[in-house]
Scaffold this active site. Structure first.
Site, PDB file in Angstrom:
ATOM      1  N   LYS A 238      41.842  49.827  31.573  1.00  0.00           N
ATOM      2  CA  LYS A 238      40.866  50.839  31.178  1.00  0.00           C
ATOM      3  C   LYS A 238      40.549  50.724  29.690  1.00  0.00           C
ATOM      4  O   LYS A 238      41.334  50.170  28.914  1.00  0.00           O
ATOM      5  CB  LYS A 238      41.435  52.244  31.438  1.00  0.00           C
ATOM      6  CG  LYS A 238      41.665  52.601  32.889  1.00  0.00           C
ATOM      7  CD  LYS A 238      42.297  53.992  32.982  1.00  0.00           C
ATOM      8  CE  LYS A 238      42.599  54.391  34.410  1.00  0.00           C
ATOM      9  NZ  LYS A 238      41.373  54.643  35.194  1.00  0.00           N
ATOM     10  N   ARG A 312      44.944  54.440  45.875  1.00  0.00           N
ATOM     11  CA  ARG A 312      44.822  54.252  47.323  1.00  0.00           C
ATOM     12  C   ARG A 312      45.834  53.227  47.839  1.00  0.00           C
ATOM     13  O   ARG A 312      46.224  53.268  49.015  1.00  0.00           O
ATOM     14  CB  ARG A 312      43.389  53.854  47.671  1.00  0.00           C
ATOM     15  CG  ARG A 312      42.941  52.500  47.182  1.00  0.00           C
ATOM     16  CD  ARG A 312      41.423  52.354  47.119  1.00  0.00           C
ATOM     17  NE  ARG A 312      40.866  53.121  46.007  1.00  0.00           N
ATOM     18  CZ  ARG A 312      39.575  53.134  45.695  1.00  0.00           C
ATOM     19  NH1 ARG A 312      38.708  52.440  46.418  1.00  0.00           N
ATOM     20  NH2 ARG A 312      39.130  53.842  44.678  1.00  0.00           N
TER      21      ARG A 312
END
Length: 458
Positions: A238, A312
């Site tokens: 990020k 996920r």
């Protein structure tokens, strides 16, 4: 504790008269002239989250008028504890009557501050409230919400996978639940390879936290929470701005633990299982890579399109494990996608459900309780967008379109078709301050989900 529950009606505390604009307009002509003139002079008209201090004959604080939007709002009194002068207060019989549960909840949350590192400027004012089951419930709810906020607000240095496990262990001890954790390399031995893959690069070992409570004679309820204690994005790192608040990426786990706490505290007739895959998504020589294919507990092979779609990946092992015992209902809570925030903003968690009628009931319930969530579709045609040429599925969509739906569809692969399942993609954070809701970690949807569970398992 800023709400004091008393066995008899308090008498010495300063009275607060609660009004909205309509109620104040009706009440004002009936007030003593001096009080009416004072309120006119200070411009009080019952505006929500406003208040006026009324002096007595000696110039001391004699009473308070407080404006609300709705007397039954869970935030009705939240603007008062940190703005009123220190001291003890009680609710007046005049004006609107705030229900005991909402009074206790809103006052206690209005006093909330995350003060672990920075001391409070001043103690909050105290509300004396006649003890009742409703007031006790409101207070219990407030304490769980505050604990959930504290977990999310705590910096990652002091809230890694082990500290999150200790928080769950503490809750288990409070309620007589069984606690266990599968840690580090044991995840591979116990067949949780996806959780291990995401967390293996951190010096703080990944783990699957499990809590079990209740009787096997009752229907089984499994709650799953995403516990990414810090998310660098992995090798798909990020930006600095994107990483700034990633201590909050375990917000799903904090909310799951909060919901489980309330289920146990209120002794719902369920056989409860709480699962929290807890990891730190870090960068190191052994970090999982874009393009890797990861085996999962269920047997599906996941192609890693982006290491920053890690939530996920850890949830798929937990959901597969949860499904093995065929619970009546699985609920997962996760700070899963930025796409859900783009679609719905910070205040509206996205709800995905197997059954349309359940989703609609939950949306209506959330609006009623001022703890909202919004239904999003498990749109099956989009599954082709997460197909992989070298694995079974890929953890990213073909493009940015429908990102929250793609993530939910990915998780659906690990929940059998017969299994009832709710997936909540939440923010777990207040990005603007409102009464009782300071900027920072937040409990979202747990009051609504609790009310739904109480009705379903009553």
């Amino acid at each position: 504790m800023t709400v004091q529950l008393t066995k008899s009606a308090p008498s010495a505390a300063i009275a607060i008269t609660v009004v909205d604009r309509a109620a104040f307009k009706e009440l004002a002509p009936k007030l003593p002239a001096a009080t009416r003139n004072w309120l006119a002079a200070v411009g009080f008209d019952g505006k929500p989250d406003s208040h006026a201090l009324i002096p007595d004959a000696e110039g001391k604080l004699g009473q308070v008028f407080a404006g609300v939007e709705r007397a039954a709002s869970p935030w009705a009194l939240a603007a008062l504890p940190q703005t009123l002068p220190q001291g003890a207060y009680q609710l007046s019989d005049a004006g609107l009557q705030v229900p005991a549960e909402q009074a206790a909840l809103s006052w206690e949350l209005g006093a909330y501050q995350f003060d672990v590192y920075k001391p409070r400027r001043r103690p909050a004012a105290t509300l004396q409230l006649l003890s009742s089951p409703e007031a006790q419930r409101g207070l219990a709810m407030a304490h769980v919400i505050a604990a959930t906020r504290d977990l999310v607000n705590t910096p990652a240095e002091h809230m890694g996978p082990d500290e999150l496990a200790q928080a769950a262990k503490h809750v288990a001890k409070q309620h007589g639940a069984k606690f266990s954790a599968i840690v580090g390399e044991d995840l591979l031995k116990k067949n949780f390879p996806a959780i291990h893959a995401v967390g293996r690069a951190s010096t703080r070992a990944p783990r699957l936290i499990e809590l079990n409570w209740g009787s096997s004679k009752h229907p089984k309820l499994t709650i799953v929470g995403k516990g990414v204690c810090f998310d660098t994005g992995g090798l798909d790192m990020k930006s600095a701005d994107g990483m700034r608040q990633m201590k909050k990426d375990m917000g799903g786990a904090a909310n799951a633990l909060g919901l489980a706490s309330l289920v146990m505290a209120l002794k719902l007739p369920v056989n409860l299982q709480l699962l929290i895959p807890a990891v730190e998504n870090s960068v190191a020589g052994n970090a999982y890579r874009p393009g890797d294919v990861i085996k999962t507990r269920q047997g599906l092979q996941i192609e890693i399109g982006n290491t920053d779609a890690e939530g996920r990946v850890i949830l798929c092992d937990a959901l597969a494990y949860a499904s093995e015992s065929k619970p009546e209902l699985i609920i997962d809570l996760a700070t899963l996608t930025g796409a859900a925030r783009i679609a719905l903003g910070a205040q509206l968690p996205a709800l995905f459900a197997k059954h349309m009628d359940t989703a609609r009931d939950l949306v209506d319930l959330g609006l009623k309780l001022d703890d909202p969530l919004w239904h999003m579709p498990l749109w099956a045609p989009y599954k082709e967008g997460i197909a992989s040429s070298i694995g079974d599925i890929v953890n990213t969509g073909r493009n940015a379109l429908g990102g929250a739906i793609n993530a939910a569809l990915f998780l659906e692969y690990f929940v059998p078709e017969y299994q009832d399942w709710l997936h909540v993609d939440l923010f777990a954070w207040n990005d603007v301050a409102r009464a009782g809701r300071p900027v920072g970690g937040e409990a979202q949807t747990i009051r609504t989900l609790l009310a739904y569970l109480e009705e379903r398992f009553k």
